[in-house]
Scaffold this active site. Structure first.
Site, PDB file in Angstrom:
ATOM      1  N   PRO A 184       1.640  14.753   2.962  1.00 31.79           N
ATOM      2  CG  PRO A 184      -0.320  15.430   1.888  1.00 31.79           C
ATOM      3  CD  PRO A 184       1.138  15.757   2.007  1.00 31.79           C
ATOM      4  CD1 TRP A 185       3.378  10.495   4.857  1.00 31.10           C
ATOM      5  CD2 TRP A 185       2.808   8.411   5.417  1.00 31.10           C
ATOM      6  NE1 TRP A 185       4.154  10.125   5.925  1.00 31.10           N
ATOM      7  CE2 TRP A 185       3.834   8.855   6.283  1.00 31.10           C
ATOM      8  CE3 TRP A 185       2.302   7.119   5.575  1.00 31.10           C
ATOM      9  CZ2 TRP A 185       4.352   8.055   7.311  1.00 31.10           C
ATOM     10  CZ3 TRP A 185       2.816   6.315   6.585  1.00 31.10           C
ATOM     11  CH2 TRP A 185       3.831   6.789   7.434  1.00 31.10           C
TER      12      TRP A 185
ATOM     13  CE  LYS B 229       0.388  16.329  -1.983  1.00 28.13           C
ATOM     14  NZ  LYS B 229      -0.192  15.195  -2.729  1.00 28.13           N
TER      15      LYS B 229
ATOM     16  NE  ARG C 231      -0.660   6.188  -2.840  1.00 31.65           N
ATOM     17  CZ  ARG C 231      -0.730   4.979  -2.273  1.00 31.65           C
ATOM     18  NH1 ARG C 231       0.278   4.112  -2.432  1.00 31.65           N
ATOM     19  NH2 ARG C 231      -1.773   4.625  -1.559  1.00 31.65           N
TER      20      ARG C 231
ATOM     21  CG  HIS D  46      -1.842  11.320  -5.288  1.00 28.75           C
ATOM     22  ND1 HIS D  46      -2.829  12.201  -4.934  1.00 28.75           N
ATOM     23  CD2 HIS D  46      -1.917  10.305  -4.383  1.00 28.75           C
ATOM     24  CE1 HIS D  46      -3.482  11.744  -3.881  1.00 28.75           C
ATOM     25  NE2 HIS D  46      -2.943  10.591  -3.512  1.00 28.75           N
TER      26      HIS D  46
ATOM     27  CD  GLN E  57      -4.797  15.419   1.781  1.00 32.65           C
ATOM     28  OE1 GLN E  57      -4.824  14.744   2.800  1.00 32.65           O
ATOM     29  NE2 GLN E  57      -5.508  15.136   0.716  1.00 32.65           N
TER      30      GLN E  57
ATOM     31  CB  VAL F 227      12.687  14.719  -3.244  1.00 31.31           C
ATOM     32  CG1 VAL F 227      13.866  15.335  -2.505  1.00 31.31           C
ATOM     33  CG2 VAL F 227      12.118  15.698  -4.264  1.00 31.31           C
TER      34      VAL F 227
ATOM     35  CB  SER G 129      -3.218  12.427   5.264  1.00 30.74           C
ATOM     36  OG  SER G 129      -4.235  11.815   4.495  1.00 30.74           O
TER      37      SER G 129
ATOM     38  CE1 TYR H  56      -3.566   2.679   0.576  1.00 26.03           C
ATOM     39  CE2 TYR H  56      -2.014   3.519   2.198  1.00 26.03           C
ATOM     40  CZ  TYR H  56      -3.138   3.694   1.413  1.00 26.03           C
ATOM     41  OH  TYR H  56      -3.821   4.886   1.470  1.00 26.03           O
TER      42      TYR H  56
ATOM     43  CE1 TYR I 157      -6.612  12.995  -1.401  1.00 24.08           C
ATOM     44  CE2 TYR I 157      -6.788  12.029   0.783  1.00 24.08           C
ATOM     45  CZ  TYR I 157      -6.100  12.200  -0.400  1.00 24.08           C
ATOM     46  OH  TYR I 157      -4.895  11.570  -0.575  1.00 24.08           O
TER      47      TYR I 157
ATOM     48  CB  THR J 197      -5.257  16.365  -2.438  1.00 25.97           C
ATOM     49  OG1 THR J 197      -4.157  16.541  -1.548  1.00 25.97           O
ATOM     50  CG2 THR J 197      -4.892  15.288  -3.452  1.00 25.97           C
TER      51      THR J 197
END
Length: 380
Positions: free
Chosen positions: A99-100, A241, A268, A265, A149, A306, A128, A47, A151, A177
């Protein structure tokens, strides 16, 4: 020595540590990823590590930074520092945390540990929506500046409420995002039938019993007018973003964005998408001369592949104000909790400062476009 012949090391060979299982005495993200792989459930590792489709964009992202070459300045007599400002907030480094999601899969303290690690490194943290701790819990855990962040998810009313809560909790910006109108086709997750492990929750999502019926649960896609609207709802500057085109960047700024974030992203969402390292110059050039709602210059950020201080310096030379790390902080959190996150951020920041000194640049403010030149595709 008696009775033994000491082997002479080859030029450039790094001496092996006495304990071959010990971490290397420098930031080795490949080694960190392999150690994280051994600690995580395979589906969880996939994941975090996986991408969309053929994972071409995932593979190309780090390589794309290596298509640029640095042009060092000499006889400058400098020792570099990395302090800078992001939307007016002072930070110790232009290397931040992207953010993750679902960080408690990597470590029991999840986002709380990441927040502490970012604070220890003096780095900006972006939290996130799909966190395993609430907006307020993460804000209370960090002594570092943080952005939230957002959604489009569940109902517009719930999304607006999250934006308000971010403003009330003390976040410094709202990061919209915008590259996820639908979820990317991530083959590893489909193969693994990935689901959030038992006992974990999406803390910022409504509880199942509180969610509206399915028909009401479908949020319409955002449009440009939502940029300014979310600035009003949250009382925060808005960062958009997921921008990879210059015309989109200008449209976002004219709709009320204070900054744009060049991002694919993490590979992904759309496969075969242009890497951030190649999209960044177009976006920077497009917003040059545009102004943020407060009258300041529009800032541009970047993420995606990066992995070294040299990569980060290339990004700064191409016009990024800061770069953000996703997977490297996931591996750091998995292997070492808050200390692991801090180690990744301070390690890469140290590499950046070292490379800046070698290139005769004293601070991020002194990094200019003539420090890089386009090179060509490379195998590494």
């Amino acid at each position: 020595m008696t009775g033994q012949t000491q082997r002479r090391r080859a030029p450039g060979e790094v001496p092996r540590p006495a304990d071959p299982t010990a971490p290397p005495p420098f930031l080795d993200l490949d080694d960190l990823e392999e150690r994280a792989r051994g600690l995580l459930d395979p589906a969880v590792f996939d994941y975090y590590a996986g991408g969309a489709g053929t994972e071409t964009s995932l593979a190309e992202a780090p390589v794309a930074w290596r298509t640029w070459r640095l042009r060092p300045r000499v006889l400058r007599g400098v020792t570099a520092t990395t302090a800078t400002t992001l939307l007016g907030t002072e930070v110790a480094t232009p290397v931040g945390v992207a953010p993750w999601a679902y960080q408690s899969m990597a470590h029991p303290d999840g986002e709380l540990a990441t927040a502490r690690g970012a604070a220890a490194a003096g780095a900006l943290l972006c939290v996130s929506t799909s966190a395993t701790h609430t907006v307020e819990e993460v804000a209370a855990a960090t002594g570092s500046p943080a952005w939230f962040q957002l959604y489009a998810q569940h109902s517009p009313a719930h999304t607006d409420d999250l934006a308000r809560r971010a403003g009330d909790a003390g976040y410094r910006a709202l990061v919209l995002t915008v590259d996820l109108p639908v979820l990317g086709r991530r083959h590893r997750d489909l193969r693994n039938d990935f689901a959030l492990p038992a006992g974990l929750r999406m803390a910022n999502h409504p509880a199942p019993d509180d969610r509206p019926p399915l028909a009401a649960n479908e949020s319409p896609g955002w449009v440009l007018a939502d940029v300014g609207r979310f600035a009003e709802v949250s009382g925060l500057p808005v960062v958009v973003k997921g921008v990879l085109r210059g015309d989109d960047a200008v449209a976002c700024v004219q709709a009320g964005a204070s900054a744009v974030w060049v991002s694919a992203h993490g590979g992904r969402q759309v496969d075969l998408v242009v890497p951030s390292a190649h999209a960044l110059p177009e976006v920077v050039d497009a917003v040059r001369g545009e102004t943020a709602p407060d009258g300041s210059d529009v800032e541009v950020y970047a993420d995606g592949g990066v992995r070294t201080g040299s990569d980060a310096l290339v990004a700064l030379a191409l016009g990024a104000r800061a770069v953000f790390l996703g997977r490297p902080t996931a591996w750091g959190l998995t292997c070492g909790g808050a200390d692991g996150v801090a180690g990744v951020l301070t390690g890469l920041t140290g590499e950046l400062a070292h490379t800046m000194t070698l290139c005769g640049v004293a601070s991020p403010a002194e990094v200019t476009p003539d420090l890089v030149t386009r090179y060509g595709w490379t195998s590494r």
